[in-house]
Scaffold this active site. Structure first.
Site, PDB file in Angstrom:
ATOM      1  N   LEU A  72       0.839  -1.199   0.000  1.00 15.12           N
ATOM      2  CA  LEU A  72       0.000   0.000   0.000  1.00 15.12           C
ATOM      3  C   LEU A  72       0.880   1.259   0.000  1.00 15.12           C
ATOM      4  O   LEU A  72       0.719   2.151  -0.816  1.00 15.12           O
ATOM      5  CB  LEU A  72      -0.932  -0.020   1.228  1.00 15.12           C
ATOM      6  CG  LEU A  72      -1.890   1.154   1.393  1.00 15.12           C
ATOM      7  CD1 LEU A  72      -2.870   1.232   0.219  1.00 15.12           C
ATOM      8  CD2 LEU A  72      -2.695   1.013   2.701  1.00 15.12           C
ATOM      9  N   THR A  73       1.848   1.291   0.918  1.00 19.85           N
ATOM     10  CA  THR A  73       2.659   2.501   1.139  1.00 19.85           C
ATOM     11  C   THR A  73       3.535   2.825  -0.071  1.00 19.85           C
ATOM     12  O   THR A  73       4.041   1.936  -0.745  1.00 19.85           O
ATOM     13  CB  THR A  73       3.551   2.290   2.376  1.00 19.85           C
ATOM     14  OG1 THR A  73       2.714   1.919   3.473  1.00 19.85           O
ATOM     15  CG2 THR A  73       4.324   3.542   2.734  1.00 19.85           C
ATOM     16  N   GLU A  74       3.701   4.132  -0.308  1.00 17.58           N
ATOM     17  CA  GLU A  74       4.557   4.606  -1.406  1.00 17.58           C
ATOM     18  C   GLU A  74       5.515   5.664  -0.856  1.00 17.58           C
ATOM     19  O   GLU A  74       5.327   6.150   0.255  1.00 17.58           O
ATOM     20  CB  GLU A  74       3.678   5.181  -2.515  1.00 17.58           C
ATOM     21  CG  GLU A  74       2.710   4.127  -3.057  1.00 17.58           C
ATOM     22  CD  GLU A  74       1.976   4.562  -4.303  1.00 17.58           C
ATOM     23  OE1 GLU A  74       2.159   5.731  -4.740  1.00 17.58           O
ATOM     24  OE2 GLU A  74       1.223   3.730  -4.840  1.00 17.58           O
ATOM     25  N   GLU A  92       0.959  -0.055   9.995  1.00 14.52           N
ATOM     26  CA  GLU A  92      -0.440  -0.487  10.185  1.00 14.52           C
ATOM     27  C   GLU A  92      -1.221   0.523  11.030  1.00 14.52           C
ATOM     28  O   GLU A  92      -1.960   0.168  11.942  1.00 14.52           O
ATOM     29  CB  GLU A  92      -0.488  -1.902  10.772  1.00 14.52           C
ATOM     30  CG  GLU A  92       0.313  -2.874   9.909  1.00 14.52           C
ATOM     31  CD  GLU A  92      -0.326  -4.222   9.746  1.00 14.52           C
ATOM     32  OE1 GLU A  92      -1.533  -4.340   9.967  1.00 14.52           O
ATOM     33  OE2 GLU A  92       0.400  -5.154   9.368  1.00 14.52           O
ATOM     34  N   GLY A 117       1.874   7.374   3.129  1.00 16.71           N
ATOM     35  CA  GLY A 117       1.718   6.255   4.058  1.00 16.71           C
ATOM     36  C   GLY A 117       0.360   6.338   4.724  1.00 16.71           C
ATOM     37  O   GLY A 117      -0.623   5.742   4.262  1.00 16.71           O
ATOM     38  N   GLY A 158      20.906  -1.277  32.409  1.00 17.65           N
ATOM     39  CA  GLY A 158      21.970  -0.280  32.498  1.00 17.65           C
ATOM     40  C   GLY A 158      22.801  -0.259  31.224  1.00 17.65           C
ATOM     41  O   GLY A 158      22.271  -0.434  30.121  1.00 17.65           O
TER      42      GLY A 158
END
Ligand code: FAD
Length: 406
Positions: A126-128, A368, A132, A344
């Site tokens: 989906l993302t380009e 997502e 997003g 630590g």
């Protein structure tokens, strides 16, 4: 009736995945992470365990288990390393369950069956580079030419981009609606790596989930047969959001496993490390961090279990799944930060796993649905500004029949 018990089947699955992860992956994960290396060999092993099609019905090559099982697997895998759970998210969650729900019988036979059996690996694009959260901003287009669509565009930040065989891709099929940013102009397609004009690469500058593969793919007039259109033309946005309901569920359960991993590593270290004459576990401020991990773990688990329970009954769960994902991922970031703190300076090296947990947890606060997008969604539900409307296709309930008494 409320039942908080996992079934025997769930428990056996949980123990099987836990044993496999501890035996086959945990001893090597630090090296894989250091070397930025995705180990393809885990895929056939996961396939043999039935994990790649865990909640796909047996008739489509899957293990035929319920959605709680998908959560159980996700939680156990991310306990070992986020990269393993990501495979479940994109392959089993985002892709396979979408084909199960929205795919034609022909698409199920050609893609879902080999995917659920683990012969082919799948992901979700989906993302380009320029979009997003703002899905309407994607630029990929699909132009119909006879019985084919020509897909052109670039997808970015795609899990398993350089590994997967099949891609669930979202593109504009209506260019007028693209201009108007009207999501009813988006459609979904199954694209094979083998299609001409397809190329992919790995993102090498990533700083988390280093044992996973994340990359990009480019489509230069890739010819996709019309029968690879998923759903109807214009249903792409609904399908993308539907897929996220399943992906987010795996992310929620996975982040819950990460919180548990942080808790267990912290308990071990705090019981061994001494400061001011006692184990650091005796210091109240250290106890406070461990107590927070425990409460976050238990709450996150209840939230994904509720979401899985709704899925099992065939009930809409977008709101509950979003809440589970948002809560668990934000809590996992808190747990990982505190786990490093408890260790630590030792936590600030990769001699101990908590540094890896710290790097890995952040991705899920971004993908997502970012933390901010989920926050807005939950506020809008409560304020009455958002409701979930029925979609044409709904995830089949576990076992295939709706036992919801409502
Ligand atoms: C490791 C990893 C794996 C991924 N895998 C996949 C994958 O397999 N498939 C896929 O399609 N994508 C994948 N993604 C992409 C991911 O889904 C996107 O990164 C995500 O949707 C956010 O989009 P963006 O990065 O473009 O950020 P943007 O959308 O540009 O957001 C940037 C910042 O602005 C904030 N913001 C944006 N809009 C709003 C708003 N309306 N209100 C308030 N704040 C806002 C965001 O919360 C964020 O803090 C992956 C990402 C990562 C990091």
């Amino acid at each position: 009736m409320i039942d908080f018990e996992l079934s025997d089947e769930h428990r056996i699955l949980e123990q099987t995945v836990r044993d496999w992860g501890a035996r086959e992956v945990a001893p090597r994960i630090r090296d894989l992470d250091r070397e930025h290396r995705f180990d393809r060999n885990v895929l056939p092993q996961m396939a043999r365990l039935g994990l790649l099609g865990v909640s796909v019905p047996a008739q489509y090559g899957g293990a035929g288990m319920d959605y709680i099982s998908l959560g159980v697997v996700s939680e156990e895998l991310e306990y070992v390393d986020t990269s393993l759970r990501v495979i479940m998210s994109v392959h089993a969650g985002l892709n396979c369950l979408t084909l199960l729900t929205w795919g034609t019988e022909d698409q199920k036979q050609r893609y879902l069956v080999p995917q659920a059996q683990g012969q082919q690996i799948a992901t979700y694009g989906l993302t380009e580079p320029s979009a997003g959260s703002d899905v309407r901003g994607i630029q990929t287009v699909a132009v119909k030419k006879g019985e084919r669509y020509l897909l052109t565009g670039e997808k970015m930040w795609i899990s398993l981009a350089d590994v997967a065989d099949n891609f669930l891709v979202f593109a504009w099929t209506d260019l007028e609606k693209k201009k108007q940013r009207d999501t009813s102009g988006l459609s979904a397609f199954i694209v094979e790596r083998a299609f001409k004009g397809f190329s992919s690469g790995t993102l090498t500058h990533k700083w988390g989930i280093l044992a996973g593969n994340t990359g990009f793919f480019k489509m230069d007039e890739v010819e996709v047969p019309a029968e690879n259109l998923v759903g109807r033309p214009g249903e792409g946005f609904k399908i993308a959001m539907f897929a996220l309901d399943q992906g987010r569920f795996t992310v929620a359960a996975g982040a819950t496993g990460l919180i548990r991993a942080c808790r267990d590593a912290s308990v071990k270290y705090a019981s061994e490390r001494r400061a001011f004459g006692v184990e650091i576990a005796q210091h109240q401020l250290v106890k406070e961090m461990i107590a927070q991990m425990e409460s976050d773990y238990q709450a996150a688990r209840l939230l994904w279990l509720r979401s899985g329970w709704l899925k099992n009954r065939g009930r809409r769960n977008t709101r509950e799944t979003g809440l589970a994902k948002w809560f668990a991922t934000v809590a996992s970031e808190r747990a990982a930060g505190d786990a490093v703190q408890i260790h630590g300076a030792n936590g600030y090296s990769d001699e101990y796993p908590v540094g890896r947990f710290y790097r890995n947890c952040k991705g899920a606060v971004i993908y997502e649905g970012t933390r901010e997008i989920h926050k807005l969604m939950q506020a809008d539900y409560v304020l009455g500004l958002r409701t979930d409307r029925p979609t044409r296709c709904e995830l089949p309930p576990a076992g295939g029949s709706n036992d919801d008494p409502r």
